[in-house]
Design a protein around this motif. Structure first.
Motif, mmCIF file in Angstrom:
data_model
loop_
_atom_site.group_PDB
_atom_site.id
_atom_site.type_symbol
_atom_site.label_atom_id
_atom_site.label_comp_id
_atom_site.label_asym_id
_atom_site.label_seq_id
_atom_site.Cartn_x
_atom_site.Cartn_y
_atom_site.Cartn_z
ATOM 1 N N ALA A 4 25.171 -16.922 89.865
ATOM 2 C CA ALA A 4 25.770 -15.868 90.688
ATOM 3 C C ALA A 4 26.244 -14.703 89.816
ATOM 4 C CB ALA A 4 26.935 -16.419 91.494
ATOM 5 N N LEU A 5 26.480 -14.970 88.524
ATOM 6 C CA LEU A 5 26.920 -13.906 87.612
ATOM 7 C C LEU A 5 25.767 -13.150 86.970
ATOM 8 C CD1 LEU A 5 29.864 -15.611 85.709
ATOM 9 C CD2 LEU A 5 29.982 -14.013 87.601
ATOM 10 N N ILE A 6 24.541 -13.599 87.205
ATOM 11 C CA ILE A 6 23.389 -12.919 86.606
ATOM 12 C C ILE A 6 23.298 -11.504 87.170
ATOM 13 C CG2 ILE A 6 20.860 -12.885 86.508
ATOM 14 C CD1 ILE A 6 20.912 -15.890 86.359
ATOM 15 N N GLY A 7 23.116 -10.562 86.318
ATOM 16 C CA GLY A 7 23.043 -9.163 86.722
ATOM 17 C C GLY A 7 24.385 -8.461 86.696
ATOM 18 N N GLU A 8 25.453 -9.185 86.484
ATOM 19 C CA GLU A 8 26.786 -8.590 86.390
ATOM 20 C C GLU A 8 27.083 -8.313 84.916
ATOM 21 O OE1 GLU A 8 28.785 -7.881 88.967
ATOM 22 O OE2 GLU A 8 27.429 -8.744 90.444
ATOM 23 N N GLU A 9 27.156 -7.065 84.560
ATOM 24 C CA GLU A 9 27.404 -6.705 83.159
ATOM 25 C C GLU A 9 28.878 -6.833 82.828
ATOM 26 O OE1 GLU A 9 25.698 -3.052 81.885
ATOM 27 O OE2 GLU A 9 23.882 -3.379 83.038
ATOM 28 N N GLY A 10 29.153 -7.327 81.640
ATOM 29 C CA GLY A 10 30.525 -7.433 81.169
ATOM 30 C C GLY A 10 31.263 -8.662 81.664
ATOM 31 N N SER A 69 34.986 -7.796 80.251
ATOM 32 C CA SER A 69 35.270 -6.953 79.089
ATOM 33 C C SER A 69 35.666 -5.540 79.513
ATOM 34 C CB SER A 69 34.042 -6.895 78.174
ATOM 35 O OG SER A 69 32.948 -6.361 78.894
ATOM 36 N N ASP A 70 35.612 -5.262 80.810
ATOM 37 C CA ASP A 70 35.970 -3.939 81.326
ATOM 38 C C ASP A 70 37.487 -3.846 81.490
ATOM 39 O OD1 ASP A 70 33.264 -3.455 81.484
ATOM 40 O OD2 ASP A 70 33.144 -4.068 83.589
ATOM 41 N N ASP A 71 37.989 -2.630 81.359
ATOM 42 C CA ASP A 71 39.408 -2.374 81.598
ATOM 43 C C ASP A 71 39.535 -1.898 83.044
ATOM 44 O OD1 ASP A 71 42.068 -2.219 81.049
ATOM 45 O OD2 ASP A 71 41.963 -0.178 80.244
ATOM 46 N N LEU A 72 40.012 -2.771 83.927
ATOM 47 C CA LEU A 72 40.066 -2.477 85.360
ATOM 48 C C LEU A 72 41.509 -2.448 85.837
ATOM 49 C CD1 LEU A 72 37.287 -4.969 86.517
ATOM 50 C CD2 LEU A 72 37.022 -2.531 86.136
ATOM 51 N N SER A 73 41.744 -1.649 86.877
ATOM 52 C CA SER A 73 43.072 -1.636 87.492
ATOM 53 C C SER A 73 43.219 -2.886 88.370
ATOM 54 C CB SER A 73 43.255 -0.370 88.331
ATOM 55 O OG SER A 73 42.382 -0.414 89.449
ATOM 56 N N LYS A 74 44.421 -3.114 88.899
ATOM 57 C CA LYS A 74 44.662 -4.303 89.721
ATOM 58 C C LYS A 74 43.813 -4.291 90.985
ATOM 59 C CE LYS A 74 49.236 -5.557 88.195
ATOM 60 N NZ LYS A 74 50.599 -5.903 88.568
ATOM 61 N N ARG A 102 40.915 -7.017 92.038
ATOM 62 C CA ARG A 102 40.868 -7.732 93.316
ATOM 63 C C ARG A 102 39.538 -7.528 94.028
ATOM 64 N NH1 ARG A 102 45.200 -5.310 96.156
ATOM 65 N NH2 ARG A 102 46.153 -4.578 94.256
ATOM 66 N N ASP A 103 39.045 -6.285 94.015
ATOM 67 C CA ASP A 103 37.750 -6.014 94.651
ATOM 68 C C ASP A 103 36.623 -6.770 93.952
ATOM 69 O OD1 ASP A 103 39.017 -4.352 96.444
ATOM 70 O OD2 ASP A 103 38.507 -2.486 95.358
ATOM 71 N N ARG A 104 36.690 -6.778 92.625
ATOM 72 C CA ARG A 104 35.666 -7.469 91.836
ATOM 73 C C ARG A 104 35.733 -8.990 92.080
ATOM 74 N NH1 ARG A 104 31.505 -5.224 88.678
ATOM 75 N NH2 ARG A 104 30.953 -6.787 87.167
ATOM 76 N N GLU A 105 36.965 -9.538 92.175
ATOM 77 C CA GLU A 105 37.138 -10.964 92.472
ATOM 78 C C GLU A 105 36.553 -11.307 93.838
ATOM 79 O OE1 GLU A 105 41.212 -12.155 92.260
ATOM 80 O OE2 GLU A 105 41.229 -12.199 90.070
ATOM 81 N N GLU A 106 36.798 -10.443 94.822
ATOM 82 C CA GLU A 106 36.275 -10.685 96.165
ATOM 83 C C GLU A 106 34.751 -10.634 96.177
ATOM 84 O OE1 GLU A 106 36.528 -8.757 100.623
ATOM 85 O OE2 GLU A 106 38.080 -8.268 99.162
ATOM 86 N N LYS A 109 37.816 -20.600 94.271
ATOM 87 C CA LYS A 109 38.883 -19.660 93.902
ATOM 88 C C LYS A 109 38.488 -19.033 92.576
ATOM 89 C CE LYS A 109 43.108 -17.955 93.577
ATOM 90 N NZ LYS A 109 43.133 -16.561 93.714
ATOM 91 N N ILE A 110 38.439 -17.705 92.550
ATOM 92 C CA ILE A 110 38.040 -16.970 91.357
ATOM 93 C C ILE A 110 39.294 -16.435 90.665
ATOM 94 C CG2 ILE A 110 36.666 -15.056 90.473
ATOM 95 C CD1 ILE A 110 34.927 -17.028 91.820
ATOM 96 N N ASN A 111 39.320 -16.582 89.357
ATOM 97 C CA ASN A 111 40.374 -16.002 88.542
ATOM 98 C C ASN A 111 39.702 -15.082 87.524
ATOM 99 O OD1 ASN A 111 42.764 -15.418 87.311
ATOM 100 N ND2 ASN A 111 42.867 -17.313 86.130
ATOM 101 N N LEU A 112 39.808 -13.780 87.757
ATOM 102 C CA LEU A 112 39.184 -12.780 86.886
ATOM 103 C C LEU A 112 40.185 -12.325 85.846
ATOM 104 C CD1 LEU A 112 36.510 -11.242 86.495
ATOM 105 C CD2 LEU A 112 37.430 -9.477 87.987
ATOM 106 N N GLU A 113 39.868 -12.514 84.574
ATOM 107 C CA GLU A 113 40.794 -12.154 83.490
ATOM 108 C C GLU A 113 40.094 -11.253 82.502
ATOM 109 O OE1 GLU A 113 42.225 -15.657 81.583
ATOM 110 O OE2 GLU A 113 43.216 -16.413 83.389
ATOM 111 N N LYS A 114 40.900 -10.377 81.884
ATOM 112 C CA LYS A 114 40.377 -9.494 80.831
ATOM 113 C C LYS A 114 40.341 -10.283 79.532
ATOM 114 C CE LYS A 114 40.926 -5.020 78.673
ATOM 115 N NZ LYS A 114 39.778 -5.254 77.904
ATOM 116 N N ARG A 115 39.270 -10.162 78.832
ATOM 117 C CA ARG A 115 39.105 -10.861 77.566
ATOM 118 C C ARG A 115 39.461 -9.974 76.417
ATOM 119 N NH1 ARG A 115 35.095 -15.272 75.410
ATOM 120 N NH2 ARG A 115 36.229 -16.429 76.916
#
Length: 145
Positions: free
Chosen positions: A84-90, A110-115, A119-123, A139-145
């Motif tokens: 499901a992550l194929i094609g998603e850069e970063g 690896s992107d610097d995203l706002s809150k 949330r939109d990216r997690e959804e 349940k997705i937990n999106l974290e900055k690396r």
């Protein structure tokens, strides 16, 4: 009279115990220690054969465990989540925690995203992963690396 009846019954029952000794069953061969028990004519054991076409395959009943080598397992589910992550850069997949029908997936970005963007990216990722594995609560937990 009783002796005659006993002899007749005995004569009828004794031949039934002999059976056909000339017919060899494919699983009858074994050595003195019993180590070749359950071997077929080629000599490779039941556990070395492909079970998809075997008569002992239990895949006909859904209540039995699937014994074939191509059976689905938890690794197959993780591969579907990573697809499901194929094609998603970063984005890279992190740990996957499974508890019954619940799955918690950590995804690193690896992107610097706002809150709000997080949330939109997690959804968006949640929708993709639910389409990949609809039988789990994800349940997705999106974290900055």
């Amino acid at each position: 009279m009783k002796k005659f009846f006993f002899i007749v019954v005995l004569m009828m029952l004794l031949p039934a115990c002999a059976g056909n000794q000339n017919v060899a069953h494919p699983y009858d061969r074994e050595d003195s220690n019993g180590t070749k028990l359950m071997t077929n004519r080629e000599g490779n054991g039941i556990y070395n054969r492909e079970l998809d076409d075997d008569r002992t395959n239990t895949n006909q009943n859904p209540n039995f465990i699937d014994l074939s080598e191509s059976r689905p397992n938890y690794g197959t589910d993780e591969n579907k989540l990573s697809e499901a992550l194929i094609g998603e850069e970063g984005l890279t997949m992190g740990p996957v925690v499974r508890n019954g029908q619940d799955i918690r997936v950590t995804v690193y970005t690896s992107d610097d995203l706002s809150k709000k963007e997080l949330r939109d990216r997690e959804e968006e990722l949640h929708n993709k992963m639910v389409r990949a594995l609809p039988r789990y609560h994800i349940k997705i937990n999106l974290e900055k690396r």
